[in-house]
Each structure stands twice: as C-alpha cells, then as structure tokens.
Enzyme design. Structure first.
Site, mmCIF file in Angstrom:
data_model
loop_
_atom_site.group_PDB
_atom_site.id
_atom_site.type_symbol
_atom_site.label_atom_id
_atom_site.label_comp_id
_atom_site.label_asym_id
_atom_site.label_seq_id
_atom_site.Cartn_x
_atom_site.Cartn_y
_atom_site.Cartn_z
ATOM 1 N N CYS A 4 -2.040 -2.825 7.667
ATOM 2 C CA CYS A 4 -1.966 -3.741 6.526
ATOM 3 C C CYS A 4 -0.681 -4.574 6.480
ATOM 4 C CB CYS A 4 -2.204 -2.975 5.234
ATOM 5 S SG CYS A 4 -3.930 -2.401 5.128
ATOM 6 N N LYS B 124 -6.915 -4.970 -3.145
ATOM 7 C CA LYS B 124 -7.668 -5.533 -2.024
ATOM 8 C C LYS B 124 -8.593 -4.470 -1.454
ATOM 9 C CE LYS B 124 -3.972 -4.432 1.213
ATOM 10 N NZ LYS B 124 -4.710 -3.420 1.986
ATOM 11 N N ASP C 91 0.796 -1.241 0.000
ATOM 12 C CA ASP C 91 0.000 0.000 0.000
ATOM 13 C C ASP C 91 0.828 1.292 0.000
ATOM 14 O OD1 ASP C 91 -1.926 -1.949 0.218
ATOM 15 O OD2 ASP C 91 -2.796 -1.236 2.100
HETATM 16 C C1 VGL Z 1 -4.636 0.659 5.727
HETATM 17 C C2 VGL Z 1 -6.223 1.509 7.140
HETATM 18 C C3 VGL Z 1 -7.181 1.423 6.155
HETATM 19 C C4 VGL Z 1 -3.210 0.248 5.532
HETATM 20 C C5 VGL Z 1 -5.574 0.536 4.735
HETATM 21 O O1 VGL Z 1 -2.754 0.172 4.368
HETATM 22 O O2 VGL Z 1 -2.526 0.001 6.547
HETATM 23 N N1 VGL Z 1 -4.963 1.133 6.932
HETATM 24 N N2 VGL Z 1 -6.845 0.924 4.956
#
Ligand code: VGL
Ligand code: ZN
Length: 205
Positions: A155, A110, A12
């Site tokens: 994540c 995702k 991410d």
């Molecule tokens: C994430 C919160 C919501 C992350 C993704 O990538 O850690 N955290 N969505």
C-alpha cells in the site's frame, strides 16, 4: 514545522497489520512512535485505513479451494489473495491504539468495494477508479507528500507511485515503514518507486 504545501500520508497503521493481527507485517508496530512524531511536524495530515467488507474479493476465504498468498486473475488483472483482514467495524481494522489519530485532518478509507482491492490511497487496483485523495490534497494546496506506514511493498509503494504519476513531489521515509516481502515484492517495489521518481529517505537522517 514543515512548509504549508507539505502533507504527511500515513498508510494503514492498523491492528491487523501489526504483530498478532490477521495479516501481520513483521515489526509493523515499531513505526507507531516515529509516525506520531511526524504527525506533529506536518501542516496537512492524512491517515488511510484499509476497510474491507467480509465478502471482499481479495480474501482467500472467498475463493473456494484457494490458499492465502496465491494469485487469482480478476477483471482488473492479477490479485494476491490475502488472509481476511481489516474487516469493516472489527478490532483488526482499528488503528493501532498508540497511533495519535487525533492529529489527523482526514481519515481516508479504501478497499470498501467487495469486487475490487485498493492498495493505493489514490486509485483502486483497476488503476483508474479514484479514491478522492488527489482532489483533497490539491484543494488544500499540497504539492509535496511524505509517505510512511504499512506495508512498504504494497500500500505505501503503490500510493507513492500513483502520487508521483499525478505530479506530486514524493518522499517515502523507509525507516517509518515496514514490508511484507512476498516473493521479492520489496525489491520490486524499490525499483518501481525509483523508476517513478519517488525519493527513498530516512526519517532519522
Ligand atoms: C495491504 C495487503 C492487503 C497494505 C492491504 O496495507 O499494504 N496489503 N491489504
Ligand atoms: Zn487489504
């Protein structure tokens, strides 16, 4: 170069998780340079991308009267409510512009179902719906994973724990991660990762 059974999974590294983004992780962009160096050193390279519809159930804006960073009970358990982030097709969902995405073998998206979040790159937040990443890695002969990215306490941590549970040998390079640290989430993630057998190491030695 790392051995043929080793994969790098970079979680991410998107604009919304970097300074100025909708769910900015402090100093999130600091890790782009070290992650680019790591991408060059692994034979199998996966990037993940948080990829939500605007109607996503993890967004506080979709729960009338709720504020970001609160918690709601979902059919699959408690869910933190986040600012709207990584909406499909927006700039916030794009990878950081300096990330060397050309080196990725696979980009795994995702969190694309509106009714369920997916912190982990392996299972959605019901802990049972697979994303398909396990099968991809196994069919490429991967047994060892190195995880980096954003955010360490959400994540990255959930992905590392699931990977260890699936039987992969898992290392998280802490200095190539940054954390949100919401209500002690970073300390809790460290404990949970250690209990799951995840090794916490540093890329810089
Ligand atoms: C994430 C919160 C919501 C992350 C993704 O990538 O850690 N955290 N969505
Ligand atoms: Zn998300």
């Amino acid at each position: 170069m790392r051995d043929a059974d080793e994969a790098l999974v970079a979680i991410d590294l998107q604009n919304d998780f970097c300074p100025g983004g909708a769910l900015a992780v402090p100093a999130g962009d600091d890790i782009v340079t070290p992650v680019n160096a790591l991408l060059a050193a692994f034979p199998v390279r996966v990037l993940t991308q948080d990829w939500h519809p605007a109607t996503h159930t993890s967004f506080a804006a979709n729960h009338p009267g709720a504020a970001p960073y609160g918690t709601v009970d979902m059919p699959y358990g408690p869910q933190v409510l986040w600012p709207s982030h990584c909406v499909q097709g927006t700039m916030g969902a794009d990878f950081h512009p300096a990330l060397n995405t050309d080196r990725a073998d696979l980009i795994l998206r995702k969190g694309f179902r509106s009714g369920i979040d997916s912190y982990s790159a392996f299972f959605e937040n019901d802990r049972t719906t697979p994303t398909g990443l396990e099968g991809y890695l196994r069919s490429r002969g991967v047994t060892r994973l190195t995880l980096v990215g954003l955010a360490l306490d959400f994540c990255v941590g959930w992905s590392a724990i699931d990977a260890a549970r699936l039987g992969f040998s898992v290392t998280v390079l802490e200095d190539a991660c940054r954390a949100i640290d919401l209500n002690g989430s970073l300390a809790a993630a460290r404990v949970a990762m250690a209990e799951a057998g995840v090794r916490l190491e540093r890329a810089d030695g």
